[in-house]
Design an enzyme around this catalytic site. Structure first.
Site, mmCIF file in Angstrom:
data_model
loop_
_atom_site.group_PDB
_atom_site.id
_atom_site.type_symbol
_atom_site.label_atom_id
_atom_site.label_comp_id
_atom_site.label_asym_id
_atom_site.label_seq_id
_atom_site.Cartn_x
_atom_site.Cartn_y
_atom_site.Cartn_z
ATOM 1 N N ILE A 123 29.990 19.255 5.515
ATOM 2 C CA ILE A 123 30.467 18.080 6.235
ATOM 3 C C ILE A 123 31.878 17.721 5.781
ATOM 4 C CG2 ILE A 123 29.925 15.712 6.902
ATOM 5 C CD1 ILE A 123 27.903 17.952 7.713
ATOM 6 N N VAL A 130 4.385 15.442 2.913
ATOM 7 C CA VAL A 130 3.819 16.137 4.073
ATOM 8 C C VAL A 130 4.876 16.954 4.808
ATOM 9 C CG1 VAL A 130 2.414 15.914 6.147
ATOM 10 C CG2 VAL A 130 2.119 14.293 4.278
ATOM 11 N N VAL A 143 -1.633 17.415 2.394
ATOM 12 C CA VAL A 143 -1.826 16.237 1.554
ATOM 13 C C VAL A 143 -3.011 15.470 2.136
ATOM 14 C CG1 VAL A 143 -0.802 14.105 0.690
ATOM 15 C CG2 VAL A 143 0.647 16.121 1.039
ATOM 16 N N LEU A 171 18.101 19.613 5.894
ATOM 17 C CA LEU A 171 18.247 19.614 4.449
ATOM 18 C C LEU A 171 16.879 19.403 3.806
ATOM 19 C CD1 LEU A 171 21.492 17.477 4.197
ATOM 20 C CD2 LEU A 171 21.265 19.859 3.472
ATOM 21 N N LEU A 230 28.833 17.105 -0.185
ATOM 22 C CA LEU A 230 28.290 17.602 1.075
ATOM 23 C C LEU A 230 29.351 18.539 1.635
ATOM 24 C CD1 LEU A 230 26.751 14.840 0.612
ATOM 25 C CD2 LEU A 230 26.532 14.721 3.085
#
Length: 594
Positions: free
Chosen positions: A479, A51, A25, A421, A476
């Site tokens: 978790i 980025v 970028v 993630l 999730l």
């Protein structure tokens, strides 16, 4: 001698070090470098939307083929801090990527100038080298050293920070006479390998644990040859999956707390000797060390000397590049075989295959909402041995590793140690960029998918097709499953009723609309009988439109995937039904023997 800006010299070095693609970028502080990139030509650039996404694209690019080094470019300040997760991920998995950042002018770095930050100090813990270059004449040497370090010993990432005035300063540099520095890799000796093979030959039930270092060294064929010469079953680690095909008669399956096979753990627990090559004894592979090490001897071969004895003390350690070691392992094994001095291992190898035929998990369910196991079964049917799978973390990754099949090195491209993630979408784009003709299939849960979903627009803009299988339970999931130990289900629930898409019920985000809004194609599946057709349609859409295609499977809200709840590989809990007849696991590597 030619005169050019330091930025132009850096670009010329990239080309002579073999770089042909970059991700990034642009911004004010790195614009001189981008100007040099355009003027020089020869390096294609993919514009990311974030980025961090560019850093994961660079990772995916590196992981796809031997010798690749992905390059990530960004401006100063937050561009550099955005790269930190990519540097951490690359360091954890021994992946060389080069991150290049712009910086405020040298005279004002210390004056809290706009977007001036000591990025070198921030990045040092997660890079082999991180440096802010303050003298333009040092730029060629710093880039030369960067490539030397990335390729030498244990591979890993480097960050180079370039103040804008340094980029613009003219220096004397002759690209035509530039030469890369020799790469250093430690090598095993003949005596070391002979001792290791002696220990192997003294055992009755040996195993080879094959790690990602073998893939990094491009030594998979040597590992397979050595296993076949000695008749030793092989346990690939998650990072080493694909070193030998899943259907190879010496593939004993994976071992661990989560991404493991029932038969892999059972075989390992019966072993009396383990030769680990290019692996780091990751905790989710070993679990409790007293269980993992009890009753067996260990030899550990690793390129990084400080890795040997880091987790537990092996009976013998060898600091060596995997390829250099395996060349000697094969040489010695050939000689011993010719002399009739290798033990007969066929009964032990057959015992491992018998377990593979009997200890299986069920994948065939017709439930609505869809059970996740059925998704992987249909993926096995739809995607062949040439498929490159890309994934990062979560129940989707764990179940995928338990149920999918991989047949070639670099065809399971997985973020192992860091597991951030959001990694999957940009990494898949990097893989597809590195191998445009490949069948690239990404796998995500809904939360991983949402973290960097904007990067799908990169695939649309640059026409980078791949297929993304999205398993959506609006949770999730990993978790939530871990919270069972605390008797809670707290802050892991993603459900809500979407006012704009009431047909979704409580599944919240309308991924189809978002994906289409980003210029890609999407298919939603709610009936397991329609999964196969959806995957076939996705293949066609990817070819026709040359964009990412998402296949979303609406899953049942709660599924507990097989894993240990006591950190013990001898105590993996099978929360779902196991396979008791062949129809329960129709795509298993071996037909279930009952």
């Amino acid at each position: 001698m030619a005169r050019m800006t330091a930025a132009r010299a850096a670009v010329e070095i990239l080309k002579r070090e073999g770089v042909t693609s970059a991700f990034g970028v642009p911004g004010a502080a790195i614009n001189p470098f981008y100007a040099a990139l355009k003027a020089s030509g020869g390096i294609s650039h993919t514009l990311a939307r974030h980025v961090e996404g560019a850093s994961h694209m660079a990772e995916g690019y590196t992981r796809t083929a031997p010798g690749n080094i992905g390059v990530c470019i960004g401006t100063s300040g937050p561009a550099g801090t955005d790269m930190i997760t990519g540097l951490y991920s690359a360091t954890g998995d021994s992946i060389p990527i080069l991150c290049i950042t712009g910086q405020a002018p040298t005279a004002v770095i210390h004056k809290e100038d706009f977007q001036a930050v000591d990025i070198a100090s921030i990045a040092k813990p997660v890079a082999k080298m991180a440096v802010t270059v303050l003298e333009a004449a040092q730029v060629p040497g710093v880039f030369q050293q960067a490539f030397h370090l990335m390729r030498s010993a244990r591979p890993g990432p480097v960050l180079i920070d370039l103040p804008i005035d340094v980029q613009l300063t003219e220096i004397e540099f002759d690209p035509e006479t530039y030469e890369p520095l020799p790469v250093y890799k430690p090598s095993a000796t003949r005596a070391q390998v002979e001792k290791a093979i002696t220990l192997l030959n003294e055992s009755e039930r040996p195993l080879i644990v094959a790690g990602g270092g073998i893939i990094n060294a491009d030594a998979s064929e040597l590992l397979v040859e050595f296993a076949e010469l000695t008749g030793t079953p092989v346990v690939p680690t998650l990072m080493g999956w694909g070193i030998l095909p899943d259907d190879h008669e010496l593939n004993a399956g994976m071992v661990g707390l989560q991404t493991s096979h029932r038969y892999g753990n059972a075989t390992f627990l019966e072993s009396d000797f383990v030769l680990g090559i290019g692996n780091r004894w990751a905790n989710r592979h070993t679990g409790k060390l007293d269980v993992y090490t009890a009753g067996r001897k260990f030899v550990h071969v690793d390129i990084e000397p400080t890795q040997i004895g880091k987790i537990f003390a092996p009976d013998y350690g060898i600091a060596s590049d995997a390829k250099a070691a395996l060349e000697l392992f094969v040489e010695v094994a050939r000689e011993l075989k010719a002399a009739g001095r290798l033990p007969e291992r066929s009964a032990w190898a057959q015992a491992a295959q018998d377990k593979k035929a009997t200890l299986q998990r069920r994948t065939h369910f017709d439930d609505i909402p869809i059970k996740p196991q059925r998704v992987y079964e249909e993926m096995n049917k739809a995607f062949g041995p040439e498929t490159r799978y890309v994934t990062t973390i979560g129940l989707s990754q764990i179940a995928g590793a338990q149920m999918l099949h991989v047949y070639r090195p670099r065809h399971w491209i997985n973020c192992g140690q860091a597991g951030p993630l959001g990694w999957t979408v940009p990494a898949a784009l990097g893989v597809a960029k590195a191998d445009p003709e490949a069948q690239v299939v990404a796998l995500s849960g809904d939360y991983d998918f949402q973290f960097m979903i904007e990067e799908l627009a990169v695939g649309a803009q640059h026409r980078i097709p791949y297929i993304h299988v999205l398993v959506n339970n609006s949770y999730l999931g990993l978790i939530r499953q871990a919270q069972r130990a605390f008797d809670i289900d707290f802050q892991v629930n993603l459900e809500f009723e979407n006012l704009n898409s009431p047909e979704l019920g409580v599944y919240g985000v309308d991924h189809v609309k978002v994906v289409e809004g980003l210029g890609c194609k999407a298919i939603r599946v709610t009936d397991p009988s329609e999964l196969g057709a959806a995957l076939e349609q996705a293949k066609k859409l990817a070819v026709e439109f040359r964009v990412p295609v998402v296949v979303e499977a609406i899953l049942e809200r709660v599924t507990n995937i097989s894993m240990s709840t006591t950190n013990d590989i001898s105590n993996v809990v099978e929360f779902e039904e196991i396979a008791t007849e062949p129809g329960h696991a129709p795509t298993s590597i071996k037909t279930l023997k009952v």
